[in-house]
Structure formats: structure tokens, C-alpha cells
Motif scaffolding. Structure first.
Motif, short mmCIF file in Angstrom:
data_model
loop_
_atom_site.label_atom_id
_atom_site.label_comp_id
_atom_site.label_asym_id
_atom_site.label_seq_id
_atom_site.Cartn_x
_atom_site.Cartn_y
_atom_site.Cartn_z
N THR A 70 0.46 -1.04 -0.12
CA THR A 70 -0.10 0.76 0.39
C THR A 70 0.99 1.00 -0.17
OG1 THR A 70 -0.03 -0.16 2.50
CG2 THR A 70 -1.72 -1.24 1.31
N ASP A 71 0.29 2.75 -0.43
CA ASP A 71 1.32 3.39 -0.40
C ASP A 71 1.76 3.82 0.75
OD1 ASP A 71 0.22 3.27 -3.36
OD2 ASP A 71 -1.08 4.44 -3.20
N HIS A 72 1.48 3.73 2.33
CA HIS A 72 1.82 4.35 3.41
C HIS A 72 2.03 2.50 4.26
CE1 HIS A 72 0.29 7.82 1.99
NE2 HIS A 72 -1.22 7.59 1.99
N VAL A 73 3.12 2.96 4.46
CA VAL A 73 3.46 1.77 5.90
C VAL A 73 2.44 1.71 6.81
CG1 VAL A 73 5.47 0.95 6.77
CG2 VAL A 73 5.59 2.05 4.42
N SER A 74 2.16 3.04 7.57
CA SER A 74 1.70 2.64 8.42
C SER A 74 -0.41 1.98 8.31
CB SER A 74 0.32 4.07 9.32
OG SER A 74 0.38 5.17 7.89
N SER A 75 -0.35 2.56 6.94
CA SER A 75 -1.89 2.00 6.44
C SER A 75 -1.36 0.43 6.27
CB SER A 75 -2.61 2.47 4.97
OG SER A 75 -2.97 3.67 5.29
N SER A 76 -0.45 -0.05 5.53
CA SER A 76 -0.05 -1.39 5.24
C SER A 76 0.46 -2.35 6.57
CB SER A 76 1.10 -1.24 4.53
OG SER A 76 2.27 -2.69 4.21
N SER A 77 0.21 -1.90 7.43
CA SER A 77 0.39 -2.18 9.13
C SER A 77 -1.14 -2.71 9.66
CB SER A 77 1.03 -1.73 9.55
OG SER A 77 0.42 -0.69 10.36
N LEU A 78 -2.18 -2.11 8.56
CA LEU A 78 -3.48 -2.27 9.58
C LEU A 78 -3.91 -3.34 7.61
CD1 LEU A 78 -4.68 0.90 10.90
CD2 LEU A 78 -4.06 -0.91 11.99
N GLY A 79 -3.87 -3.12 6.64
CA GLY A 79 -4.15 -3.79 5.65
C GLY A 79 -3.75 -4.43 5.12
N CYS A 80 -4.67 -5.16 4.11
CA CYS A 80 -3.86 -5.93 2.88
C CYS A 80 -3.00 -7.47 3.25
CB CYS A 80 -2.91 -5.61 1.91
SG CYS A 80 -4.23 -3.97 1.10
N ARG A 81 -3.40 -7.94 4.80
CA ARG A 81 -3.07 -9.03 5.12
C ARG A 81 -3.20 -9.94 4.28
NH1 ARG A 81 -3.89 -7.49 11.66
NH2 ARG A 81 -2.61 -5.67 11.80
N GLU A 82 -2.22 -10.72 5.19
CA GLU A 82 -2.67 -12.72 3.93
C GLU A 82 -3.62 -12.94 5.01
OE1 GLU A 82 0.58 -15.29 2.51
OE2 GLU A 82 1.36 -15.00 4.19
N ASP A 83 -5.09 -13.11 4.27
CA ASP A 83 -6.31 -13.66 5.28
C ASP A 83 -6.56 -15.42 4.10
OD1 ASP A 83 -9.39 -14.26 4.75
OD2 ASP A 83 -8.42 -12.72 5.99
N ASN A 84 -6.70 -16.19 5.49
CA ASN A 84 -6.99 -17.25 4.80
C ASN A 84 -8.23 -17.61 3.74
OD1 ASN A 84 -6.15 -20.24 5.25
ND2 ASN A 84 -7.87 -20.38 6.23
N GLU A 85 -9.04 -17.17 3.32
CA GLU A 85 -9.50 -16.56 2.17
C GLU A 85 -9.78 -16.54 1.30
OE1 GLU A 85 -14.02 -15.22 3.83
OE2 GLU A 85 -13.23 -14.52 5.85
N GLY A 86 -8.20 -16.02 1.06
CA GLY A 86 -7.77 -15.38 0.54
C GLY A 86 -7.89 -14.21 0.00
N SER A 87 -7.43 -13.79 -1.48
CA SER A 87 -6.37 -12.47 -1.96
C SER A 87 -7.46 -11.43 -2.47
CB SER A 87 -5.51 -12.69 -2.03
OG SER A 87 -5.33 -12.79 -3.42
N TRP A 88 -9.08 -11.62 -2.41
CA TRP A 88 -10.02 -10.76 -3.68
C TRP A 88 -9.68 -10.00 -3.84
CZ3 TRP A 88 -12.31 -14.51 -6.33
CH2 TRP A 88 -12.33 -16.46 -5.66
N SER A 89 -9.34 -9.40 -5.55
CA SER A 89 -9.71 -7.96 -5.33
C SER A 89 -10.26 -8.12 -6.79
CB SER A 89 -8.29 -7.47 -6.00
OG SER A 89 -7.68 -8.21 -7.22
#
Length: 765
Positions: A70-89
Motif C-alpha cells: 500500500t502507499d503508506h507503511v502505517s496503513s499497510s500494517s493494518l490492511g492487505c494482510r494475508e487472509d485464509n479466505e484469499g486475496s480477492w480484488s
């Protein structure tokens, strides 16, 4: 009396001697035992410390840092984590019909504000949402709502905080090319997904899946699109992925109930009907319509749609894995008594990049609408991993580490450090005097039977048997020990790879929440065909590569069928063998970015994606992976020289991103004519010439930028024996000559120096 006294004294003395002897033996045994414990501790600490060091080194070499998804490290620490349901987009497709849709990248839509030249799928991702302050692990189940020329998109967003699905919303005013995240439209105390949105009697309704609470809720928009109110519970049934379609004056509710007795999960389908979408709903006579194989597309995969007078239902094939692919069926009969559908051909353009493509593994939801222009737009969600991938990797990882621990214990057996499998005091009568009173009491109670002690004693014969079989002091024994150590190291690395190495997919780095593509260009000739085949096979799988252009300088070109490529390959045969051909103006290139990459360089796709991300921030710069520094001596030197001066002022174009129009037009301009002539004379230095031209055009601004490649980059020319510059000293002398010549023509680079380590993400250290 005297004799009796003597006997008593002797007896007492004898007892004291026995006691003393036992006491001394106990201390001796305790000393030996403590010595053994210390030896074992040192052995295991050394082994595990060594294995941990190797694992950490392996991870440092192999695993790319995930900063920048993600564009900001602080946001990256909250979102876009690996998820057992997948990485849908979510991606967007266009066409003249729902059955002829093509991805947005085929339209070559450019957007300067998001650095997308061209815009490419997926158009909205977890990064898009996370960077807007709404952390998300993935986005799925897209539904469109069209108001004039404005498109609204509703979808499931998985919160990394609550780990449940909410309904998110986004808006587009350019026909879906770019999307503005609006916020969370609906958030309940339970999981929400599949936000089916529709209009009825001038009101906008949403019917999301809420099977977790065992009912189907209908919400009405109070302040569209972000404010909704529960209108009513339309069905007390835990239906999943439900949609409503109006057909022949009746409203039909189509969904699946997996909780019923005998219901086949993802293979069951039910239909209900009513005179109004508000109910009351009555079950179809043939319910369940389906209850069988998961691969038939029984579970809905989007909104049913009408096209050319026929009604179609969208289903998802869950045979191999949940949401594997989309199936479309034409509904031939839909009445209160009968239902019949037949599957029709349907496919969306699939990528050959596998996990490196956003939808390379799964597509499970499709929503299509016709725009006012008459064309159709389709929104599709895609995933690069299978369902449960994270869980499976963790299990395999810890199993591998457990196997590595077993290998260490086996080494202990063979080296004599570990002498038993079961503690000896539990097994052998010899140690009965050394067992604790508590243990003896347990034995008396029958908790440790004689049979168990015998089994333990037999197990403890294994270590000496192994030592006798392997014979550690022999040559073969030492070889065996070495093999076992290597096996343990391999198992450790495999375990670390599974647990911390990710899914194995290479993901692009978004800029301002959006993705783009570039053209890959390389210059080669017939003697280097071996390099080219590896090059094309490897780099065509990189996520952001749109096309590969091969600049063929000499000899008969290969047939395209000889190249294993996941993207189109175009071979441009040159009339003259010149290094200037590398920067020849090519109107067939459709992207703004071109990566000039020598055919003998093999680097990870992740490095290339980082370089592309950096270039999108500053497209006016030459962004590459091999820095050089030129000082007053005008002597060409390797990267070590730049490192010693803690800065650089050139980037080699053997691996560099550039603006195709800016760079190529500048290189082919009249101003660069004398430089091109000198390049032909020396058959060298085309990259140095471009650096001087960039510096000249940038004025006092920064003209070049460095991105550090990983340590696993390989120069394959060393194996093929066809390196263009085989004599390093002669090569460097020529390039020093070029530096002096180009300085006279275009000005010196000496007064320019850009330091390493200027980026916050550390990609230029």
C-alpha cells in the motif's frame, strides 16, 4: 553383654557404611547426570542456534520485504494482510455483449493522476480501500448500481480488525477506469457479503448475505450510498448468495441453504417466488432445484441478467476449490412448477501468469450492466491463491520444523549425546532406588505397568542400535551424519518458507491505489537464443509486464512458437547491427513505461515490480538497478566505486525504466546525433549517452534514481559464453573514452551526486 554390644555396634557400623556408600553413589550419579544434562543442553542449543541462523540467512536472501503493497507503511500494517479466505480484488471488463467482455487494459486507458499508463486490472483492491483509511484484507462480491454516468460499486470488504465482512462502496465517473472509495455502506455485528443492490418503486434496496444470523435481511437506502436502514426480514432462512430477478410479472428469489439435512455445500440451490421483492415468499415446488456436485455452478456467482430476450443465471464452480470459476446458464423454463436451465459458453480472458495474476487462480463473482452508451460493463472478482492456502502453508511449515527437530534428536542418538527415548527411571528396575517416592507410589498404584516399562526399555535400545549401524567414526558414518545435517537444514528452510514466505505469488506494488503495466524490451542476436528463451519464460510471468519486444540485431530470428511466453512477444528485426537500436522509436509500444533489460540478467520479478513502482512516482527519471559514479578523472568504474563515494550520478540502462516517448525521442533527436555516431564507432556506451541526455534535460533536478536489486540476481552470460563485453579492462577503457567524449558534447556529470538511502522504504540502500 560385651559380645552383644559388639554385634550391635558392628551392625550399626555396617549400616552406616552402606548408607555412606549409597550416599556417595547417589552424589556420583547426580554428578554424572548433571554432566549429561549440560552436555545435552549444549548440543541442542548449538544445533538449534545453527539452524536458526541458517533459517534467518535464508529468509534474508530469499524473501522480499512486503513494504509498499500500500502507499503508506502505517496503513499497510493494518490492511492487505494475508487472509485464509484469499486475496480477492475486483477488475473491470468491457464489450458489446456480456459474452464478449475484454479487460480494461485492452483499451489502453491512461490516467495521469494515478500514474497509470495504462490502467490495468484489478481497478480496486485492498490497497485502494486501506489507503483511504478503511483497512481491508480483500474486496469481493462486486455489485454495480448505475445512476446516469456515475457508477456505484458495492462489495464485501474483509476487516482485519474484526475479521468479518462489511459492505463497502466506491464511485466512478469515468466508466469504471478509476474508483473513489466512499466508505463502509453497511456494518453489522455479523458477517455481511454479496450486497445485491436493486431499485424498486423508486427506492434503492440492498439484500446482503447474513446467513450467520439465520435470516435474509432487506435494507433500504436512507441517504444513498452510505446510509441504509433495515426495512424487513424477508425470509427466516440462512440463504447464501441470494439474488432477485423479475420475470414474467413474478419476482424470483434464488439462493442456497447449506444448513438443511442432506444439503450439499456449494451444490445446493433453492427458488422462492412472490408478487413483490418485499415478500411474502413461497417456496418453489421443485426445491431444492439442485443438491449435488459442487462443480455444476449451483451456488450463485452474481446477479441474474437479461440479454437479447433471454434470462441468464450466474453460478460459481466450486468443484476443485471454492469459487474456482464462473459458470453462466440460460434459464429456459421458470415457473412455479418447473425450472430448467442449460449452461452456455462463457469465459473471461484468462492470464497465463498463474499466481502472479490477480485472477490467475480463482474468479467467483460476475455482475454485468449495460451503460447508456450501449456497451456492457462487467465487474469480476479474482484471486491469486486458493481458499485455505494460508492455513495449509502454516500446517506444512510447522510439520517441516517438527521434522527438523526430529533430525536433531536423531543426530543426538548417533553422536551419543542422547542415550534414551523414554527416561530410564521409568523403565529399568536397576534405577528403582533412584526413583522418587512419588513415582514409586504411582507404580504401586498400577499406573506404570510392567508392560509399559518393557516397551520403554526396548525403545531405549534404539540409540545404541543406530550408533552400531551407522558407526559415526567411520567414513560412511561421517557421510551419513553430513547428509542428516543437510536434511535438517533443508527441512528448516522449507518450514520457514511455508510459514513466512507467503503464497509464492509475486504481487505488483500499487501507486495511489492503482496498478499499471509496462513493456519489456531486450536487444539480442542469434548466438544468445538460449538466454532469450529463459528470459521470455521468466519475465513474461511478472505481474505488470504487458508485452515483450525483442530487438533482433543479427542472424535469423526465432519463430515465436519457440518462446514460452505468458504475454505477447514481438520480434523487431533490425537492418543494421547497432546498439542505437535499443532506443529506436517504436510507435507500436502501447505503454508509457519501457523496461530496458539485458537478456543475460535474471532477477526476481519482485525487484522489477519495485523498480516500476518507483518509476511511476517519477516518470521523468531514469530508474534502474545498477548505479555508477563518475568523478573528475572521467574513469569508468564498477558499483564499488559509487559505494565508496556514497552516491551515484548514472544508472546503467541494461536494467532501467524510462518514459518511452521522452527517452526515445531524446535519443533519436538531432542533438544526440554525434553521440549516436560515437556509439556506433565504439560499439559501446549507448547507456552512458542516454544518461548524459537525461542529465542535460533535467537541468539541476534529479535525473536518475536507484533501486537496489536482491542478492539472487544472476548474469547468465557467464554460463553461455556469449557475453558482449568479454574483456573487462578493454570494456572499461572504451567506456572511459565515452565519458570524456560525451562530457565534451553534453556537459559533465561530475557536479551531480545522489546519495544512497534517500527513500523511506529503504529500496535504495
Amino acid at each position: 553383654m560385651m559380645e552383644e554390644t559388639t554385634d550391635n555396634t558392628g551392625t550399626i557400623s555396617s549400616q552406616k557404611n552402606v548408607a555412606a556408600s549409597g550416599h556417595n553413589h547417589h552424589h556420583r550419579y547426580k554428578y554424572i547426570s548433571n554432566y549429561g544434562v549440560g552436555r545435552r543442553f549444549l548440543f541442542f542449543a548449538s544445533c538449534f542456534g545453527f539452524y536458526a541462523f541458517v533459517a534467518a540467512t535464508y529468509a534474508w536472501f530469499v524473501f522480499p520485504p512486503h513494504i509498499g503493497r500500500t502507499d503508506h507503511v502505517s496503513s499497510s500494517s493494518l490492511g492487505c494482510r494475508e487472509d485464509n479466505e484469499g486475496s480477492w480484488s475486483i477488475g473491470v471488463f468491457y464489450g458489446d455483449s456480456p459474452f464478449s467482455l475484454k479487460p480494461i487494459e485492452t483499451r489502453n486507458v491512461w490516467r495521469n493522476e494515478s500514474g497509470a499508463w495504462p490502467v490495468t486490472n484489478p481497478v480496486i483492491t485492498c490497497a485502494s480501500f486501506t489507503n483511504s483509511g478503511l483497512p481491508s484484507n480483500f474486496l469481493a462480491d462486486p455489485f454495480l448500481y448505475v445512476q446516469g454516468d456515475t457508477l456505484y460499486l458495492f462489495f464485501e470488504t474483509k476487516s482485519p480488525i474484526t475479521m468479518q465482512g462489511d459492505i463497502g462502496a466506491a464511485k466512478s465517473i469515468d466508466k469504471g477506469a478509476t474508483w473513489e472509495p466512499l466508505g463502509i455502506a453497511l456494518d453489522e455485528a455479523w458477517h455481511l457479503s454479496f450486497p445485491f443492490v436493486f431499485n424498486y418503486n423508486g427506492e434503492i434496496y440492498m439484500m446482503p448475505e447474513s446467513n450467520e444470523i439465520g435470516q435474509l435481511n432487506l435494507y433500504r437506502a436512507v441517504n444513498f450510498p452510505l446510509s441504509w436502514k433495515l426495512e424487513k426480514v424477508i425470509l427466516k432462512k440462512p440463504l447464501v448468495d441470494s439474488t432477485i430477478v423479475h420475470h414474467e410479472g413474478i419476482y424470483w428469489l434464488i439462493g442456497s441453504d447449506h444448513t438443511g439435512f442432506g444439503a450439499k455445500k456449494n451444490g445446493q440451490l433453492e427458488i422462492w417466488y412472490s408478487s413483490s421483492p418485499l415478500g411474502t415468499w413461497k417456496p418453489h415446488k421443485k426445491n431444492p432445484i439442485y443438491n449435488g456436485k459442487r462443480s455444476i455452478g449451483a451456488r450463485n456467482g452474481g446477479r441474474a441478467f437479461l440479454y437479447d430476450g433471454s434470462l441468464y443465471r450466474v453460478g460459481q464452480d466450486c468443484g476443485e476449490n471454492y469459487g474456482k470459476r464462473i459458470r453462466v446458464s440460460k434459464i429456459e423454463v421458470l415457473s412455479k412448477e418447473e425450472y430448467r436451465e442449460v449452461e452456455v459458453p462463457f469465459s473471461l480472458e484468462a492470464s497465463r501468469k498463474g499466481k502472479n495474476s490477480w485472477n490467475g487462480v480463482r474468479q467467483h463473482h460476475f455482475d454485468v450492466k449495460q451503460l447508456s452508451s450501449g456497451e456492457f460493463i462487467g465487474l469480476v472478482d479474482g484471486d491469486r491463491v486458493t481458499s485455505g492456502d494460508l492455513f495449509h502453508r502454516v500446517i506444512l511449515g510447522y510439520a517441516s520444523l517438527a521434522a527438523a527437530i526430529s533430525v536433531v534428536i536423531l543426530l543426538g542418538f548417533l553422536l551419543g549425546v542422547v542415550n534414551c527415548i523414554v527416561p530410564s527411571t521409568w523403565c529399568m528396575n536397576y534405577y528403582a532406588g533412584k526413583r522418587t517416592d512419588a513415582l514409586l507410589n504411582l507404580e504401586t498404584a498400577g499406573l506404570f505397568s510392567e508392560k509399559l516399562r518393557r516397551i520403554g526399555s526396548r525403545l531405549n535400545r534404539v540409540p545404541p542400535f543406530l550408533r552400531g549401524f551407522v558407526k559415526p567414526n567411520s567414513s560412511m558414518g561421517k557421510f551419513t551424519l553430513g547428509v542428516i545435517v543437510i536434511l535438517g537444514l533443508l527441512l528448516t528452510c522449507v518450514g520457514v518458507r511455508y510459514i513466512y514466505g507467503g503464497s509464492g505469488a509475486v504481487e505488483p506494488y500499487p501507486f495511489k491505489g492503482h496498478l499499471s503495466q509496462f513493456t519489456l524490451a531486450t536487444m539480442t542476436y542469434d548466438a544468445r537464443l538460449w538466454n532469450l528463451k529463459m528470459y521470455v519464460k521468466r519475465y513474461s510471468r511478472c505481474p505488470s509486464v504487458k508485452e515483450i519486444v525483442v530487438i533482433w540485431n543479427k542472424g535469423p530470428p526465432p519463430d515465436l512458437s519457440e518462446l514460452d511466453s505468458a504475454v505477447p512477444v514481438r520480434i523487431r528485426v533490425q537492418k543494421q547491427n547497432s546498439l542505437n537500436n535499443r532506443f529506436e522509436i517504436d510507435p507500436l509500444i502501447k505503454t508509457r513505461a519501457v523496461l530496458e533489460l539485458d537478456d543475460d540478467i535474471m532477477m526476481p520479478c519482485d525487484d522489477i515490480e519495485k523498480g516500476f513502482r518507483v518509476w511511476r512516482e517519477h516518470p521523468e527519471r531514469l530508474v534502474g538497478f545498477y548505479p555508477r559514479f563518475v568523478d573528475q578523472t572521467m574513469t569508468y568504474s564498477a558499483e564499488k566505486f559509487a559505494r565508496s563515494h556514497k552516491g551515484y550520478n548514472m544508472i546503467l540502462t541494461g536494467a532501467a525504466f524510462m518514459d518511452v516517448r521522452f527517452a526515445f525521442d531524446m535519443y533519436q533527436s538531432d542533438k544526440a546525433k554525434l553521440g549516436r555516431v560515437f556509439v556506433d564507432e565504439q560499439f559501446n556506451c549507448e547507456d552512458i549517452l542516454l544518461n548524459f541526455l537525461y542529465a542535460n534535460a533535467s537541468g539541476s533536478g534529479k535525473a536518475v534514481e536507484y533501486v537496489r536489486p536482491s542478492l539472487v540476481t544472476i548474469d547468465t552470460s557467464k554460463f553461455s559464453g556469449v557475453a558482449i563485453s568479454g574483456n573487462t579492462n578493454q570494456h572499461y577503457r572504451k567506456r572511459s573514452k565515452c565519458l570524456r567524449r560525451f562530457s565534451d558534447l553534453y556537459g559533465s556529470l561530475v557536479d551531480r551526486r545522489w546519495e544512497f538511502g534517500g527513500r523511506k522504504d529503504g529500496w535504495d540502500l
